[in-house]
Write a protein that holds these residues in place. Structure first.
Motif, short mmCIF file in Angstrom:
data_model
loop_
_atom_site.label_atom_id
_atom_site.label_comp_id
_atom_site.label_asym_id
_atom_site.label_seq_id
_atom_site.Cartn_x
_atom_site.Cartn_y
_atom_site.Cartn_z
N ALA A 76 74.41 110.73 93.92
CA ALA A 76 74.07 110.68 92.49
C ALA A 76 72.62 111.05 92.24
O ALA A 76 72.24 111.33 91.09
N SER A 77 71.79 111.06 93.27
CA SER A 77 70.39 111.44 93.08
C SER A 77 70.25 112.84 92.52
O SER A 77 69.27 113.15 91.82
N TYR A 78 71.21 113.72 92.81
CA TYR A 78 71.16 115.05 92.22
C TYR A 78 71.21 114.97 90.69
O TYR A 78 70.61 115.79 90.00
N GLU A 79 71.94 113.99 90.18
CA GLU A 79 72.07 113.84 88.72
C GLU A 79 70.91 113.05 88.12
O GLU A 79 70.32 113.45 87.13
N TRP A 80 70.59 111.91 88.73
CA TRP A 80 69.57 111.04 88.15
C TRP A 80 68.18 111.64 88.23
O TRP A 80 67.40 111.52 87.29
N MET A 81 67.85 112.28 89.35
CA MET A 81 66.54 112.93 89.43
C MET A 81 66.48 114.16 88.53
O MET A 81 65.41 114.56 88.07
N ALA A 82 67.64 114.75 88.26
CA ALA A 82 67.69 115.88 87.32
C ALA A 82 67.28 115.43 85.92
O ALA A 82 66.69 116.21 85.16
N ALA A 83 67.59 114.20 85.55
CA ALA A 83 67.21 113.69 84.23
C ALA A 83 65.69 113.69 84.09
O ALA A 83 65.14 114.08 83.04
N ILE A 84 64.98 113.24 85.13
CA ILE A 84 63.52 113.25 85.09
C ILE A 84 63.01 114.69 85.05
O ILE A 84 62.06 115.02 84.31
N THR A 85 63.63 115.56 85.84
CA THR A 85 63.23 116.97 85.85
C THR A 85 63.37 117.59 84.47
O THR A 85 62.51 118.36 84.03
N LEU A 86 64.45 117.27 83.77
CA LEU A 86 64.67 117.81 82.43
C LEU A 86 63.56 117.39 81.48
O LEU A 86 63.13 118.17 80.61
N VAL A 87 63.08 116.17 81.61
CA VAL A 87 61.97 115.71 80.77
C VAL A 87 60.72 116.57 81.04
O VAL A 87 60.02 117.00 80.10
N GLN A 211 84.67 96.09 97.20
CA GLN A 211 85.22 96.90 98.28
C GLN A 211 84.38 98.14 98.58
O GLN A 211 84.45 98.68 99.68
N ALA A 212 83.59 98.62 97.61
CA ALA A 212 82.80 99.82 97.85
C ALA A 212 81.70 99.59 98.87
O ALA A 212 81.36 100.49 99.65
N GLY A 213 81.13 98.38 98.88
CA GLY A 213 80.15 98.01 99.90
C GLY A 213 78.96 98.93 99.97
O GLY A 213 78.29 99.22 98.96
N ASP A 214 78.67 99.47 101.16
CA ASP A 214 77.50 100.30 101.38
C ASP A 214 77.54 101.62 100.64
O ASP A 214 76.49 102.28 100.50
N LYS A 215 78.70 102.01 100.17
CA LYS A 215 78.79 103.29 99.46
C LYS A 215 78.11 103.24 98.09
O LYS A 215 77.96 104.28 97.44
N LEU A 216 77.69 102.05 97.65
CA LEU A 216 77.01 101.95 96.36
C LEU A 216 75.49 101.97 96.50
O LEU A 216 74.78 101.75 95.52
N HIS A 217 74.99 102.23 97.69
CA HIS A 217 73.53 102.34 97.87
C HIS A 217 73.08 103.76 97.56
O HIS A 217 73.65 104.73 98.05
N LEU A 500 64.88 104.56 82.22
CA LEU A 500 66.30 104.29 82.49
C LEU A 500 66.69 104.75 83.90
O LEU A 500 67.47 104.08 84.59
N THR A 501 66.15 105.89 84.30
CA THR A 501 66.44 106.39 85.65
C THR A 501 65.93 105.42 86.71
O THR A 501 66.64 105.10 87.68
N ALA A 502 64.71 104.94 86.51
CA ALA A 502 64.15 103.96 87.46
C ALA A 502 64.99 102.69 87.50
O ALA A 502 65.22 102.12 88.58
N LEU A 503 65.49 102.25 86.36
CA LEU A 503 66.32 101.05 86.29
C LEU A 503 67.62 101.24 87.08
O LEU A 503 68.07 100.34 87.80
N LEU A 504 68.24 102.40 86.96
CA LEU A 504 69.47 102.68 87.71
C LEU A 504 69.23 102.62 89.22
O LEU A 504 70.06 102.08 89.97
N TYR A 505 68.10 103.14 89.66
CA TYR A 505 67.80 103.07 91.10
C TYR A 505 67.57 101.63 91.55
O TYR A 505 67.98 101.26 92.66
N LEU A 506 66.97 100.83 90.70
CA LEU A 506 66.77 99.42 91.06
C LEU A 506 68.10 98.69 91.14
O LEU A 506 68.31 97.82 92.03
N LEU A 507 69.03 99.01 90.23
CA LEU A 507 70.33 98.33 90.22
C LEU A 507 71.18 98.70 91.43
O LEU A 507 71.95 97.88 91.93
N PHE A 508 71.04 99.95 91.90
CA PHE A 508 71.89 100.42 93.01
C PHE A 508 71.05 100.75 94.24
O PHE A 508 71.36 101.68 94.98
N TRP A 509 70.01 100.01 94.45
CA TRP A 509 69.13 100.26 95.59
C TRP A 509 69.88 100.13 96.91
O TRP A 509 69.71 100.90 97.83
#
Length: 509
Positions: A76-87, A211-217, A500-509
């Protein structure tokens, strides 16, 4: 799989409606500015949805979901970091490009450097569009149709190519953005539907997270072979992001067609907000497929198609097929129009006609070029199937040209004395440097390859600038064809998206 009459009606009706709207909206395309930039009259909501619909296609639904199946939410970093790039693109790149009144990104390089720099970028982009971008979209779209509905892959490639090519040849950019609006809405709603049905099949959101476990990091070790955190936050991911969202004709063309700077910036802000949502409707389903159907998915790129096949009831499959088909066509039409624009403006008019082509002639050449690119893309698309992951293929091969083009633009935008030799050398040198890294360091993440290549090219350009600086800064065009005012609230909106992007990374660190 059962494909009922309701499915068929939904599919055919949606496609016919989209094509009809696009042809009606673009019925008066008479000049180059009309055909290639929609008369510079696009509004923010058209720009925002078109950016997302052009970007998100079946290489995401197939390829990114497949990476989610194997790798997890880190992709998902391809998407979330793209948001910052768009800014960053909205406030630092777009004003400079609109002020110059350009049609294409290579055109800017001629103003800043010389004709050779423009021609090299134009040639690189056309080759990349045909052999990387167009081919992967066509193949991944046909792969999805085959996995879900049993349609032969080669037949699917030609069906998609000819349908998208038809209205793009006729209508130009205005046809593209209107189809993108409709197909983008269908894409987002269809993806949301699959995600909701996936949660239901698992027994709820809580069960999924358990059940997703480590796949959510989202943050992986620094030496991870694909998405190391160093590359994501301070390294190689910035190179394809800056190139794709700020310098890639395929994406920037709709912002160059904005009716004002503020409309363009608002459209980019809308796209950035939508990018934050994309992983939840694409990557999450890939993870769901790993939990629900690990035996049925024999190849990672089959994860999303298998999920659709197993979860969607008769009656909804036609709607989802229309959404997937629309996703393919919305990316394909944008690539075709952008490739035709570069060929017509940067090569045909600049070199063959020496700037003397009539407006009607430019539209005709644009239409012929679009048709030719459809044929080339359809012929090359089956080759993509032999390369493994679709998503990795498209990301890795852009690396041959994106570091050099990015270096040339960044020095051109922010260094007033960098000479043309530096930009030309960097764009040409990027191919062997990146290729050597892929060959000698095959187990190192290709994002690291991109960053190393960029640093080598930046050092080269810095040395050339020090040794042979321009005697005086180049004179850039400064007669914008549209209003250039922007409001302070947009800057606050940009800061909010970064937060918001930074918050998403904190939630799914």
């Amino acid at each position: 799989m059962t494909f009922g009459i309701v499915d068929l009606i939904a599919f055919v009706g949606f496609i016919a409606f989209v094509i009809g709207v696009s042809l009606y909206a673009s019925r008066k395309e008479e000049t180059g500015e009309d055909y290639f930039l929609a008369g510079r009259g696009l509004t923010w909501w058209l720009i925002g949805f078109s950016l997302i619909a052009s970007n998100i296609s079946t290489e995401h639904f197939v390829g990114m979901a497949g990476r989610g199946f194997e790798l997890g939410l880190a992709i998902a970093s391809y998407e979330w970091m793209a948001a910052i790039t768009l800014v960053l693109v909205a406030f630092f790149f777009l004003p400079k490009f609109l002020r110059a009144g350009i049609y294409t990104m290579p055109e800017y390089l001629e103003y800043r450097y010389n004709t050779t720099a423009r021609t090299i970028m134009a040639a690189f982009m056309m080759l990349a569009y045909v052999f990387v971008a167009l081919a992967t979209v066509l193949y991944s779209g046909a792969l999805a149709l085959e996995a879900i509905f049993g349609l032969d892959t080669v037949l699917g490639i030609w069906l998609i190519g000819l349908l998208a090519g038809f209205y793009t040849v006729y209508g130009g950019l205005k046809a593209v953005v209107w189809t993108d609006l409709l197909q983008g809405a269908a894409l987002l709603l269809g993806g949301l539907l699959v995600t909701v049905l996936g949660f239901q099949a698992l027994g709820g959101v809580d069960v999924f997270f358990a059940q997703a476990g480590d796949k959510l990091h989202t943050v992986l070790p620094w030496d991870h072979p694909e998405m190391p955190w160093v590359a994501v936050f301070i390294g190689g991911l910035w190179i394809p992001n800056l190139f794709y969202w700020g310098l890639n004709q395929f994406i920037t063309q709709r912002t160059l067609g904005a009716r004002s700077l503020e409309e363009g910036q608002k459209g980019i802000m809308l796209a950035a907000l939508l990018k934050l949502l994309i992983p939840f409707i694409i990557v999450f389903p890939g993870i769901m497929a790993a939990i629900l159907y690990p035996q049925e998915v024999t190849q990672a790129d089959q994860a999303y198609p298998v999920l659709i096949r197993e979860l969607l009831p008769v009656g909804l499959r036609g709607i989802m097929l229309a959404a997937l088909f629309g996703a393919v066509m919305s990316s394909l039409d944008s690539m075709l129009n952008s490739a035709a624009t570069i060929f017509t403006i940067d090569l045909y008019q600049r070199h063959w006609k020496k700037g003397q082509a009539t407006p009607r002639e430019l539209v005709t050449i644009g239409r012929v070029a679009t048709a030719a690119f459809v044929l080339f893309g359809c012929l090359w698309a089956p080759i993509v199937g032999r390369t493994g992951s679709v998503f990795q293929y498209i990301q890795m091969f852009w690396g041959f040209i994106s570091p050099g083009i990015t270096a040339a633009f960044l020095f051109g935008l922010f260094s007033k004395r960098t000479p043309p030799e530096a930009a030309i050398g960097a764009m040409l040198l990027g191919i062997p440097v990146y290729g050597l890294l892929l060959w000698k360091l095959p187990h190192v993440a290709f994002l690291h390859h991109m960053m190393i290549t960029f640093l080598v090219l930046a050092a080269f350009m810095w040395i050339v600038t020090k040794l042979r600086p321009l005697p005086e800064p180049p004179k850039m065009p400064d007669a914008p064809p549209i209003p250039m005012e922007t409001s302070p609230r947009l800057r606050w909106m940009g800061l909010g998206i970064v937060g918001l992007t930074a918050l998403l990374y904190l939630l799914f660190w």
